[in-house]
Each structure stands twice: as C-alpha cells, then as structure tokens.
Write a protein that holds these residues in place. Structure first.
Motif, PDB file in Angstrom:
ATOM      1  N   ALA A   1       0.838  -1.193   0.000  1.00 21.51           N
ATOM      2  CA  ALA A   1       0.000   0.000   0.000  1.00 21.51           C
ATOM      3  C   ALA A   1       0.878   1.250   0.000  1.00 21.51           C
ATOM      4  O   ALA A   1       0.609   2.218  -0.721  1.00 21.51           O
ATOM      5  CB  ALA A   1      -0.948  -0.002   1.191  1.00 21.51           C
ATOM      6  N   ALA A   2       1.942   1.233   0.789  1.00 23.73           N
ATOM      7  CA  ALA A   2       2.866   2.366   0.827  1.00 23.73           C
ATOM      8  C   ALA A   2       3.574   2.528  -0.516  1.00 23.73           C
ATOM      9  O   ALA A   2       3.796   3.644  -0.978  1.00 23.73           O
ATOM     10  CB  ALA A   2       3.890   2.191   1.948  1.00 23.73           C
ATOM     11  N   LEU A   3       3.913   1.421  -1.139  1.00 27.10           N
ATOM     12  CA  LEU A   3       4.556   1.469  -2.451  1.00 27.10           C
ATOM     13  C   LEU A   3       3.627   2.116  -3.460  1.00 27.10           C
ATOM     14  O   LEU A   3       4.029   2.994  -4.214  1.00 27.10           O
ATOM     15  CB  LEU A   3       4.936   0.061  -2.908  1.00 27.10           C
ATOM     16  CG  LEU A   3       5.602  -0.055  -4.283  1.00 27.10           C
ATOM     17  CD1 LEU A   3       7.041   0.455  -4.210  1.00 27.10           C
ATOM     18  CD2 LEU A   3       5.572  -1.498  -4.754  1.00 27.10           C
ATOM     19  N   PHE A   4       2.357   1.699  -3.471  1.00 26.68           N
ATOM     20  CA  PHE A   4       1.397   2.250  -4.420  1.00 26.68           C
ATOM     21  C   PHE A   4       1.061   3.696  -4.113  1.00 26.68           C
ATOM     22  O   PHE A   4       0.839   4.492  -5.003  1.00 26.68           O
ATOM     23  CB  PHE A   4       0.089   1.444  -4.402  1.00 26.68           C
ATOM     24  CG  PHE A   4       0.227   0.068  -4.978  1.00 26.68           C
ATOM     25  CD1 PHE A   4       0.923  -0.157  -6.150  1.00 26.68           C
ATOM     26  CD2 PHE A   4      -0.346  -1.011  -4.338  1.00 26.68           C
ATOM     27  CE1 PHE A   4       1.038  -1.429  -6.678  1.00 26.68           C
ATOM     28  CE2 PHE A   4      -0.234  -2.294  -4.853  1.00 26.68           C
ATOM     29  CZ  PHE A   4       0.457  -2.501  -6.027  1.00 26.68           C
ATOM     30  N   ASN A   5       1.013   4.038  -2.837  1.00 27.40           N
ATOM     31  CA  ASN A   5       0.583   5.362  -2.442  1.00 27.40           C
ATOM     32  C   ASN A   5       1.701   6.400  -2.498  1.00 27.40           C
ATOM     33  O   ASN A   5       1.465   7.537  -2.834  1.00 27.40           O
ATOM     34  CB  ASN A   5       0.009   5.323  -1.021  1.00 27.40           C
ATOM     35  CG  ASN A   5      -0.583   6.652  -0.646  1.00 27.40           C
ATOM     36  OD1 ASN A   5      -1.253   7.274  -1.448  1.00 27.40           O
ATOM     37  ND2 ASN A   5      -0.331   7.090   0.561  1.00 27.40           N
ATOM     38  N   GLY A   6       2.894   5.997  -2.170  1.00 26.19           N
ATOM     39  CA  GLY A   6       3.992   6.957  -2.073  1.00 26.19           C
ATOM     40  C   GLY A   6       4.654   7.248  -3.405  1.00 26.19           C
ATOM     41  O   GLY A   6       4.208   6.822  -4.464  1.00 26.19           O
ATOM     42  N   ASN A   7       5.724   7.965  -3.311  1.00 26.21           N
ATOM     43  CA  ASN A   7       6.510   8.309  -4.500  1.00 26.21           C
ATOM     44  C   ASN A   7       7.884   7.645  -4.442  1.00 26.21           C
ATOM     45  O   ASN A   7       8.815   8.113  -5.065  1.00 26.21           O
ATOM     46  CB  ASN A   7       6.678   9.828  -4.594  1.00 26.21           C
ATOM     47  CG  ASN A   7       5.356  10.512  -4.837  1.00 26.21           C
ATOM     48  OD1 ASN A   7       4.540  10.047  -5.619  1.00 26.21           O
ATOM     49  ND2 ASN A   7       5.130  11.617  -4.142  1.00 26.21           N
ATOM     50  N   SER A   8       7.986   6.555  -3.685  1.00 23.74           N
ATOM     51  CA  SER A   8       9.288   5.937  -3.480  1.00 23.74           C
ATOM     52  C   SER A   8       9.468   4.629  -4.250  1.00 23.74           C
ATOM     53  O   SER A   8      10.394   3.882  -3.981  1.00 23.74           O
ATOM     54  CB  SER A   8       9.497   5.671  -1.983  1.00 23.74           C
ATOM     55  OG  SER A   8       8.576   4.697  -1.535  1.00 23.74           O
ATOM     56  N   ALA A   9       8.591   4.341  -5.213  1.00 24.00           N
ATOM     57  CA  ALA A   9       8.684   3.079  -5.948  1.00 24.00           C
ATOM     58  C   ALA A   9      10.001   2.976  -6.717  1.00 24.00           C
ATOM     59  O   ALA A   9      10.493   1.878  -6.950  1.00 24.00           O
ATOM     60  CB  ALA A   9       7.507   2.924  -6.908  1.00 24.00           C
ATOM     61  N   ALA A  10      10.574   4.095  -7.093  1.00 20.08           N
ATOM     62  CA  ALA A  10      11.826   4.078  -7.837  1.00 20.08           C
ATOM     63  C   ALA A  10      13.042   4.288  -6.934  1.00 20.08           C
ATOM     64  O   ALA A  10      14.164   4.418  -7.419  1.00 20.08           O
ATOM     65  CB  ALA A  10      11.804   5.147  -8.928  1.00 20.08           C
ATOM     66  N   SER A  11      12.830   4.284  -5.631  1.00 20.00           N
ATOM     67  CA  SER A  11      13.924   4.521  -4.695  1.00 20.00           C
ATOM     68  C   SER A  11      14.571   3.213  -4.264  1.00 20.00           C
ATOM     69  O   SER A  11      13.892   2.313  -3.781  1.00 20.00           O
ATOM     70  CB  SER A  11      13.402   5.257  -3.463  1.00 20.00           C
ATOM     71  OG  SER A  11      14.405   5.308  -2.471  1.00 20.00           O
ATOM     72  N   PRO A  12      15.890   3.119  -4.397  1.00 19.59           N
ATOM     73  CA  PRO A  12      16.590   1.916  -3.935  1.00 19.59           C
ATOM     74  C   PRO A  12      16.450   1.672  -2.437  1.00 19.59           C
ATOM     75  O   PRO A  12      16.676   0.566  -1.964  1.00 19.59           O
ATOM     76  CB  PRO A  12      18.052   2.176  -4.300  1.00 19.59           C
ATOM     77  CG  PRO A  12      18.029   3.251  -5.319  1.00 19.59           C
ATOM     78  CD  PRO A  12      16.788   4.060  -5.054  1.00 19.59           C
ATOM     79  N   SER A  13      16.051   2.684  -1.668  1.00 21.66           N
ATOM     80  CA  SER A  13      15.905   2.514  -0.229  1.00 21.66           C
ATOM     81  C   SER A  13      14.514   2.013   0.167  1.00 21.66           C
ATOM     82  O   SER A  13      14.287   1.695   1.332  1.00 21.66           O
ATOM     83  CB  SER A  13      16.210   3.826   0.502  1.00 21.66           C
ATOM     84  OG  SER A  13      15.265   4.810   0.136  1.00 21.66           O
ATOM     85  N   ASN A  14      13.600   1.918  -0.783  1.00 27.89           N
ATOM     86  CA  ASN A  14      12.264   1.397  -0.492  1.00 27.89           C
ATOM     87  C   ASN A  14      12.391  -0.076  -0.124  1.00 27.89           C
ATOM     88  O   ASN A  14      13.058  -0.839  -0.822  1.00 27.89           O
ATOM     89  CB  ASN A  14      11.368   1.577  -1.717  1.00 27.89           C
ATOM     90  CG  ASN A  14       9.961   1.072  -1.483  1.00 27.89           C
ATOM     91  OD1 ASN A  14       9.749  -0.111  -1.261  1.00 27.89           O
ATOM     92  ND2 ASN A  14       9.016   1.971  -1.561  1.00 27.89           N
ATOM     93  N   PRO A  15      11.765  -0.525   0.977  1.00 29.11           N
ATOM     94  CA  PRO A  15      11.900  -1.927   1.405  1.00 29.11           C
ATOM     95  C   PRO A  15      11.447  -2.942   0.354  1.00 29.11           C
ATOM     96  O   PRO A  15      12.039  -4.014   0.236  1.00 29.11           O
ATOM     97  CB  PRO A  15      11.022  -2.020   2.653  1.00 29.11           C
ATOM     98  CG  PRO A  15      10.799  -0.628   3.102  1.00 29.11           C
ATOM     99  CD  PRO A  15      10.964   0.258   1.918  1.00 29.11           C
ATOM    100  N   VAL A  16      10.415  -2.625  -0.414  1.00 28.39           N
ATOM    101  CA  VAL A  16       9.954  -3.536  -1.468  1.00 28.39           C
ATOM    102  C   VAL A  16      11.004  -3.618  -2.564  1.00 28.39           C
ATOM    103  O   VAL A  16      11.335  -4.706  -3.046  1.00 28.39           O
ATOM    104  CB  VAL A  16       8.578  -3.097  -2.025  1.00 28.39           C
ATOM    105  CG1 VAL A  16       8.180  -3.940  -3.230  1.00 28.39           C
ATOM    106  CG2 VAL A  16       7.511  -3.170  -0.945  1.00 28.39           C
ATOM    107  N   VAL A  17      11.558  -2.477  -2.949  1.00 23.02           N
ATOM    108  CA  VAL A  17      12.606  -2.447  -3.976  1.00 23.02           C
ATOM    109  C   VAL A  17      13.815  -3.253  -3.506  1.00 23.02           C
ATOM    110  O   VAL A  17      14.375  -4.043  -4.266  1.00 23.02           O
ATOM    111  CB  VAL A  17      13.009  -0.986  -4.321  1.00 23.02           C
ATOM    112  CG1 VAL A  17      14.221  -0.944  -5.232  1.00 23.02           C
ATOM    113  CG2 VAL A  17      11.833  -0.245  -4.948  1.00 23.02           C
ATOM    114  N   GLN A  18      14.190  -3.080  -2.252  1.00 20.00           N
ATOM    115  CA  GLN A  18      15.341  -3.814  -1.709  1.00 20.00           C
ATOM    116  C   GLN A  18      15.101  -5.317  -1.732  1.00 20.00           C
ATOM    117  O   GLN A  18      15.973  -6.084  -2.145  1.00 20.00           O
ATOM    118  CB  GLN A  18      15.638  -3.355  -0.282  1.00 20.00           C
ATOM    119  CG  GLN A  18      16.221  -1.977  -0.204  1.00 20.00           C
ATOM    120  CD  GLN A  18      16.416  -1.497   1.232  1.00 20.00           C
ATOM    121  OE1 GLN A  18      15.894  -2.078   2.183  1.00 20.00           O
ATOM    122  NE2 GLN A  18      17.160  -0.417   1.381  1.00 20.00           N
TER     123      GLN A  18
END
Length: 185
Positions: free
Chosen positions: A56-73
């Motif tokens: 939900a945070a991934l979809f809602n936020g603007n951090s999907a392209a951030s290497p520090s996002n827990p899902v991205v990691q």
C-alpha cells in the motif's frame, strides 16, 4: 500483468542487460525474463506474507523508484540471487543489474498504474494479479486503515469500501478521482 511487466523490463533492460559486458549475449533474453518473473513473484510473495502495508505504501507513495524502499530492496535481493544461481553471474554484476532494473521498472509500473490517462495498467488488475486472483481484500484492508487520511472515505462512514467507490462515481471526478486521491494524483 506479467506481459506488461516484461515490456517494462525490456524497455529498461538495454543498459542494465543488453549493453552489460558481464551478461553473455546468449543470456540477455533469459536475464530479462528472470527479472520480470522475479518482480512479479516477489510482489506476490510480499502480499502472501502479509506485506500489504508495504505494498500500500509502495502504491501510495513516490518511493517506488527509490533503492531505499523496502519492497525495492527485497525484490533486488531476490533478483540478484536468482541471476547468480541461474546464469552464473557474479554477485556484483547481478546486484548491479537488479539495482538498475528494479527501481526503474517499479517506478514506471506504479507511475502507469497511478496515471488515470494511462489505461495500460489498472490498479485493480495489478492488485488482483499480485494477490493471485484472490481479490484485493488484504491490500484494501490496508488502504481502508489509512484511507481516511487520504480523503478516501467518500460517504463519511468511517471505513473505505465499495460504498465509497459508488459515492466517488456519483461525485465529480468519478472513480478516477477516488483513485487519484489514493495514489497521490
């Protein structure tokens, strides 16, 4: 959804895979296919393990392209390990590919899903695919939990549900307006 995901991987895979001397040319297509399936299965795994708040945070936020996002990691680690195991890439080359591809692909995927003018990805299709066709109740529960903060409780009943969707359709902006509020547009 896997097909659309594969298209995004191909779009961003030129530098990370095709023009990468660490990836033998005969493995280019396999590496990109592995990236697509790793992203998809990784998102499904996160959903099945109760990571709906992260999604939900991934979809809602603007951090999907951030290497520090827990899902991205998590997805980057998974892809990196798979590339090493399946294609014999050394850990730094595999990590470089994953670190380049995953943020770009997820950023584009979420951006397209959030864009009401782009019909190639729909949030509902994305959530349904991630949940393995079991619907989106877990993710919707997370959205409902935080929905009031985002103005999603359209009928002011204290929860976000189908009634809010119907209220949004009847208001100016329709369902696109509701999803726009949810996903920051």
């Amino acid at each position: 959804m896997l097909e659309q995901l594969s298209e995004l991987v191909k779009q961003y895979g030129n530098d990370a895979v095709i023009n990468n001397s660490a990836v033998p040319n005969e493995h280019n297509e396999g590496v990109m296919d592995e990236a697509s399936s790793s992203i998809f299965s990784g998102l499904q795994q996160i959903a099945s393990e109760g990571g709906t708040a992260q999604l939900a945070a991934l979809f809602n936020g603007n951090s999907a392209a951030s290497p520090s996002n827990p899902v991205v990691q998590k997805l980057s680690e998974q892809l990196s390990g798979n590339l090493g195991q399946k294609f014999g890439l050394d850990s730094s080359a595999a990590a470089g590919i994953a670190g380049s591809l995953i943020p770009k692909v997820l950023g584009s995927l979420i951006g397209k899903a959030k864009n009401p003018n782009d019909s190639s990805f729909k949030i509902s299709d994305l959530v349904n695919a991630i949940s393995g066709g079991r619907g989106n109740s877990g993710l919707m529960d997370a959205i409902s939990k935080y929905g009031g903060q985002f103005g999603l409780d359209q009928n002011n009943d204290g929860k976000v549900d189908m009634g809010d969707e119907m209220a949004a359709v009847n208001k100016k902006g329709g369902i696109g307006g509701l999803l726009g509020k949810l996903f920051g547009k």
